[in-house]
Design a protein around this motif. Structure first.
Motif, short mmCIF file in Angstrom:
data_model
loop_
_atom_site.label_atom_id
_atom_site.label_comp_id
_atom_site.label_asym_id
_atom_site.label_seq_id
_atom_site.Cartn_x
_atom_site.Cartn_y
_atom_site.Cartn_z
N UNK A 78 8.77 11.96 3.31
CA UNK A 78 7.87 13.01 3.79
C UNK A 78 8.57 14.37 3.87
N UNK A 79 9.84 14.36 4.19
CA UNK A 79 10.60 15.60 4.34
C UNK A 79 11.30 16.05 3.06
N UNK A 80 11.22 15.22 2.02
CA UNK A 80 11.98 15.48 0.80
C UNK A 80 11.38 16.66 0.04
N UNK A 81 12.25 17.48 -0.52
CA UNK A 81 11.82 18.66 -1.27
C UNK A 81 11.64 18.30 -2.76
N UNK A 82 10.48 17.75 -3.09
CA UNK A 82 10.20 17.36 -4.46
C UNK A 82 10.03 18.56 -5.38
N UNK A 83 9.69 19.70 -4.82
CA UNK A 83 9.47 20.89 -5.65
C UNK A 83 10.72 21.26 -6.42
N UNK A 84 11.88 20.91 -5.89
CA UNK A 84 13.13 21.22 -6.56
C UNK A 84 13.31 20.50 -7.88
N UNK A 92 -0.12 -12.52 0.90
CA UNK A 92 0.82 -12.57 -0.22
C UNK A 92 2.09 -11.79 0.13
N UNK A 93 3.23 -12.40 -0.10
CA UNK A 93 4.52 -11.76 0.23
C UNK A 93 4.98 -10.93 -0.97
N UNK A 94 4.40 -9.74 -1.07
CA UNK A 94 4.63 -8.86 -2.20
C UNK A 94 4.97 -7.45 -1.74
N UNK A 95 5.66 -6.73 -2.61
CA UNK A 95 5.97 -5.32 -2.35
C UNK A 95 5.81 -4.58 -3.66
N UNK A 96 4.92 -3.59 -3.71
CA UNK A 96 4.68 -2.80 -4.92
C UNK A 96 5.23 -1.39 -4.72
N UNK A 97 5.96 -0.88 -5.69
CA UNK A 97 6.47 0.48 -5.61
C UNK A 97 6.70 1.03 -7.01
N UNK A 98 7.25 2.23 -7.12
CA UNK A 98 7.50 2.87 -8.42
C UNK A 98 8.92 3.39 -8.52
N UNK A 99 9.39 3.53 -9.76
CA UNK A 99 10.71 4.10 -9.99
C UNK A 99 10.72 5.60 -9.70
N UNK A 100 9.63 6.27 -10.06
CA UNK A 100 9.47 7.70 -9.78
C UNK A 100 8.65 7.84 -8.51
N UNK A 101 9.17 8.53 -7.54
CA UNK A 101 8.46 8.80 -6.30
C UNK A 101 8.04 10.27 -6.30
N UNK A 102 6.77 10.53 -6.01
CA UNK A 102 6.26 11.89 -6.08
C UNK A 102 5.24 12.01 -7.20
N UNK A 103 4.57 13.16 -7.26
CA UNK A 103 3.45 13.37 -8.18
C UNK A 103 3.78 14.42 -9.23
#
Length: 229
Positions: free
Chosen positions: A15-21, A107-118
């Motif tokens: 939440x605090x990460x500066x993705x704009x950089x 279901x014991x699952x976790x979904x995520x992505x390699x790239x975080x952010x839009x």
């Protein structure tokens, strides 16, 4: 700290990460309902997951805003082929993952992505290396350490290479990049720390599935099913 406390710490970091950089936008720029590291975790985020699915990236910011930050905007309907195909592919593993708006929480699952952010270049826009490196180092690597799944399913080449970069002694990325994804899949699983088995598979989205038809992909997923039994 407990797993949940560590997870909440990672969420706050995102939440605090500066993705704009690095040319991305934060999920928090568009929604206050973002209690996750990556938006795909809205579907499944079991911290003791047996299986972790790692995809490429969630969406571009225009799509995210249009869909109100949801994986699928309409209950019991699939706007995106990737999500519909995943429900069918997980059935091969005898797992009902549910719809993104009504997930099967048993279901014991976790979904995520390699790239975080839009990203801002459309759903099919090119993925930049700096996005992958940042997402992998800042968020994906600690998530894998936190969840410690028995099996990781890498949905496509980008997440597979991202995982290779985390564990170069177990899966050498220089070697893997010299091989086709088909050959890499044939040689799976790969064993990474804590005994986790890594299964790369083709991406199951609309355009990506042209490289290997869904019926053929089901054969690849049968190998994962065999590992579960």
């Amino acid at each position: 700290m407990t797993k949940e406390e560590k997870y909440q710490t990672l969420i706050q970091k995102r939440k605090n990460f500066s993705f704009s950089g690095i040319g991305l936008k934060n999920y928090s720029d568009f929604t206050a309902e973002d209690n996750y590291v990556d938006a795909y975790e809205q579907w499944h985020s079991h911290l003791d997951a047996d299986i972790m699915l790692i995809a490429q990236d969630f969406a571009d910011w225009e799509t995210f805003e249009k869909d109100n930050g949801k994986i699928e905007p309409i209950e019991n309907h699939y706007k995106y082929p990737t999500n519909k195909n995943l429900t069918d592919l997980f059935k091969i593993l005898n797992i009902d993952i549910g719809h993104p708006l009504t997930p099967n929480k048993t279901a014991k699952l976790f979904f995520t992505n390699a790239v975080v952010g839009l990203k801002g270049n459309g759903m099919q826009g090119k993925i930049e290396n700096r996005w992958i490196e940042t997402g992998t180092n800042e968020f994906l690597s600690p998530l894998i350490d936190l969840v410690q799944p028995k099996i990781i399913i890498a949905l496509g080449r980008i997440p597979f290479d991202a995982i290779c970069s985390i564990y170069p002694n177990q899966v050498n990325p220089a070697t893997s990049k010299s091989k086709s994804l088909k050959k890499i899949i044939e040689n799976s699983p790969y064993i990474i720390p804590n005994g986790t088995r890594l299964f790369p598979v083709y991406h199951c989205g609309g355009q990506s599935a042209r490289n290997r038809k869904i019926e053929e992909q089901k054969t690849d997923w049968q190998k994962i099913n065999s590992a579960l039994n």
